[in-house]
Structures are given as C-alpha cells and as structure tokens.
Design an enzyme around this catalytic site. Structure first.
Site, PDB file in Angstrom:
ATOM      1  N   LYS A 259      -2.606   6.735   0.906  1.00 36.48           N
ATOM      2  CA  LYS A 259      -2.511   6.921   2.187  1.00 36.48           C
ATOM      3  C   LYS A 259      -1.366   7.719   2.541  1.00 36.48           C
ATOM      4  CE  LYS A 259      -1.913   4.806   6.722  1.00 36.48           C
ATOM      5  NZ  LYS A 259      -2.658   5.144   7.376  1.00 36.48           N
TER       6      LYS A 259
ATOM      7  N   GLU B 221     -16.683   6.217   6.128  1.00 39.87           N
ATOM      8  CA  GLU B 221     -15.450   6.251   7.127  1.00 39.87           C
ATOM      9  C   GLU B 221     -15.275   6.702   8.025  1.00 39.87           C
ATOM     10  OE1 GLU B 221     -11.390   5.173   6.064  1.00 39.87           O
ATOM     11  OE2 GLU B 221     -11.563   7.259   5.057  1.00 39.87           O
TER      12      GLU B 221
ATOM     13  N   ARG C 114       1.078  -1.098  -0.029  1.00 43.74           N
ATOM     14  CA  ARG C 114      -0.492  -0.128  -0.038  1.00 43.74           C
ATOM     15  C   ARG C 114       0.978   1.117  -0.419  1.00 43.74           C
ATOM     16  NH1 ARG C 114      -4.596   0.629   4.820  1.00 43.74           N
ATOM     17  NH2 ARG C 114      -2.486   0.202   6.202  1.00 43.74           N
TER      18      ARG C 114
HETATM   19  N1  PMP Z   1      -8.853   5.077   7.495  1.00 43.15           N
HETATM   20  C1  PMP Z   1      -8.029   5.818   7.887  1.00 43.15           C
HETATM   21  C2  PMP Z   1      -8.440   7.453   7.302  1.00 43.15           C
HETATM   22  C3  PMP Z   1      -6.455   5.670   8.317  1.00 43.15           C
HETATM   23  O1  PMP Z   1      -5.886   6.670   8.630  1.00 43.15           O
HETATM   24  C4  PMP Z   1      -6.692   3.964   8.771  1.00 43.15           C
HETATM   25  C5  PMP Z   1      -5.929   3.549   9.371  1.00 43.15           C
HETATM   26  N2  PMP Z   1      -5.422   4.188  10.463  1.00 43.15           N
HETATM   27  C6  PMP Z   1      -7.699   3.425   8.605  1.00 43.15           C
HETATM   28  C7  PMP Z   1      -8.948   3.695   7.394  1.00 43.15           C
HETATM   29  C8  PMP Z   1      -7.620   1.678   8.984  1.00 43.15           C
HETATM   30  O2  PMP Z   1      -6.532   1.114   8.341  1.00 43.15           O
HETATM   31  P1  PMP Z   1      -5.904  -0.361   8.290  1.00 43.15           P
HETATM   32  O3  PMP Z   1      -7.107  -1.140   8.958  1.00 43.15           O
HETATM   33  O4  PMP Z   1      -4.975  -0.273   7.612  1.00 43.15           O
HETATM   34  O5  PMP Z   1      -5.008   0.426   9.870  1.00 43.15           O
END
Ligand code: PMP
Length: 288
Positions: free
Chosen positions: A149, A182, A50
């Site tokens: 990200k 989200e 990622r």
């Molecule tokens: N959404 C956002 C905006 C995030 O920053 C994160 C990670 N902290 C997540 C979702 C969760 O992603 P992951 O399970 O890959 O940590």
C-alpha cells in the site's frame, strides 16, 4: 484540528512537509486508512502490520516501533476528540535531493491525520452504486505489488477518472489476464447462491482488512466464503455484488457495465454482512 507530524501535534495549517520530500516528488512512501467507531479503532494492529510490511518491501525504516506508532494514532484521536473517525497514517521517504536515490533521504516523515469519516451518500447503501470496467489494469505484481500500500496511486486514480467520466461511482479493474481484481479504492465480492467470492490478491488486489473481516463474518453465517479468480461474466450473472473498504465498509453494487445486478437493490446477503460488520466494529477494537 491537530495533525501529528514527526512526533509533534500541530495545527492543520502548520502541518507541512518539505517540497523535497520524496513522498511528494515520487510517491515514495506508504500509508494506511483506518477507522474508529465509538472510540474504538477497528483492526489497528492489522493496519499497522500491513504498513510495516509495505515499508519493509520498499526498504523504508519507520522511525517508530509499532507500539509507538499505535500510541501516536490513539493520541491523535484523543486530542481531536473524535468518536468516529477516519485516520490516515503516512510514512514518506522524507526530504532528499531531486534524484530518485532513497539513500539521500535520511529522515522519513511520519504523519497522522484524524478526521471525520467520508462515506458514500446514505441512500447508496440501499440503492447500490454503479460500477464500470476501466481500461486501466490492476497492478501487475512485477510492476507494483498490489499488497504494497504505497503512495503510488496513479493507476487507481486513472481508473477512477474513467469511472467519473462514465458517470459511475467506481471503476472495476482487471488483471493482465482479464480476471476481476478489485475496484480503484475497494475490494470486490460477488454472491452466488451460498457462495461469497472475492478475487485472490495475486490478481492485483490489496489484501483488504475489511475484506478479511467480511469473509470471517460470512463464514460465521454458514456461507461459503472463498477466494477464487472470476470474470466480469460471473459478476453480470451474480445474485449480488458488493465492495468492501475501510471508508466504504460494505457497499452494494447494483449496476456493472450497464448490467443490472440482482434485483437492482442491495441484496439480502450484502445487507446482512454490512450490519454484521458495523456490529463487529462496535464490539471489538482498540479503545482510546
Ligand atoms: N483496494 C484498494 C486499492 C484500496 O485503496 C483499499 C483501501 N481503501 C482497499 C482495496 C480496501 O482495503 P481495506 O479494507 O483494508 O481498507
């Protein structure tokens, strides 16, 4: 604590970047948050993939191969003697001038910080957290793709401020059309009968690595785990709701915009998935 910066492991106080680093000046860079459990890194390859995908989109060349970066993450964990850790990998555009042009930045900065984990207080995994809908919308893909990200987290921070001001633990962010996308730092799921549903990433959600693992676990339990657009109405009327994220793992949500969800306690499916995720994290992962 030793911090990895540009190929060296240095004391925390010496781990500094230039004030001309475009990561600082413009949020120009990418990052990952990764967890280790009992000296095993959970889904390290997926996190690094990622990171490299995000870097490719912003035309940032990571100065290390994936294998070298993986080795650097493991080494940073080893030298800090951490069994259970949270690892932050950051690649910034590096130092440049005061203009935006990334071509002026010739040496990206690579940072790896390994520290103790920060979770929500333990009792919230039973009681659940309170979430409120933020006025701040999720990232529209043509403004900043949520799959990317990047170090640009201001819209998530603005949403988090709204949650803090309202006395809630997390902020729910909606897509432009008003679908649930989200939360400010976690993905969201709802549980209704046999279904475990998460919003598709195109609505403005990060493709969470925890989200993918939880969906696999739910399918393994015979549940119908799927992605589909839904609204706040569907959350208000869900049997259960929970968030997923590397730091938070699986955290129950028991109040959304003042509506109690389920029984007002962590639901059965949520608890089973939280336990299954822990078990999975302890049984797989890259050892160090
Ligand atoms: N959404 C956002 C905006 C995030 O920053 C994160 C990670 N902290 C997540 C979702 C969760 O992603 P992951 O399970 O890959 O940590």
């Amino acid at each position: 604590m030793l911090v990895y910066i540009d190929g060296k492991l240095v004391e925390k106080a010496e781990a500094t970047v230039s004030v001309f680093d475009h990561g600082l000046l413009y949020g120009d860079g990418v990052f990952e948050g990764i967890r280790s459990y009992s000296r095993r890194v959970f889904r390290l390859r997926a996190h690094l993939e990622r990171l490299y995908d995000s870097a490719r989109t912003i035309m940032l060349k990571v100065p290390l191969s994936a294998e070298e970066l993986e080795a650097a993450v493991l080494e940073t964990l080893r030298v800090n003697k951490l069994d259970d850790a949270y690892v932050r990998v950051i690649v910034t555009r590096g130092p440049g001038d005061l203009g935006l042009d990334p071509r002026k930045c010739t040496a990206p900065t690579v940072i790896i910080i390994a520290d103790k984990i920060q979770l929500y207080p333990k009792e919230l995994y039973e009681k659940g957290i309170t979430v409120v809908t933020a006025v701040t919308r999720a990232k529209h893909p043509e403004i900043l793709n949520a799959k990317l990200k990047s170090l640009n987290y201001l819209n998530n921070i603005l949403a988090k401020i709204e949650a803090v001001n309202a006395g809630a633990a997390e902020a729910l962010m909606l897509s432009e059309e008003g679908y649930v996308a989200e939360c400010s730092g976690d993905n969201i799921f709802l549980v209704k009968k046999n279904s475990v549903v998460a919003p598709p990433a195109y609505l403005g959600a990060l493709e969470g690595i925890t989200k993918a693992a939880v969906a696999e676990l739910a399918r393994g339990m015979g549940l119908d785990a799927r992605e589909e657009p839904f609204t706040r109405h569907d959350i208000y009327n869900a049997d259960e709701c929970f968030l997923t994220g590397t730091a938070a793992e699986v955290v129950p949500v028991t109040s959304v915009d003042g509506r109690q969800i389920g029984g007002g306690r962590a639901g059965d499916v949520t608890k089973r998935l939280a336990a299954a995720l822990r078990k999975l994290a302890l049984s797989e992962g890259t050892p160090y």
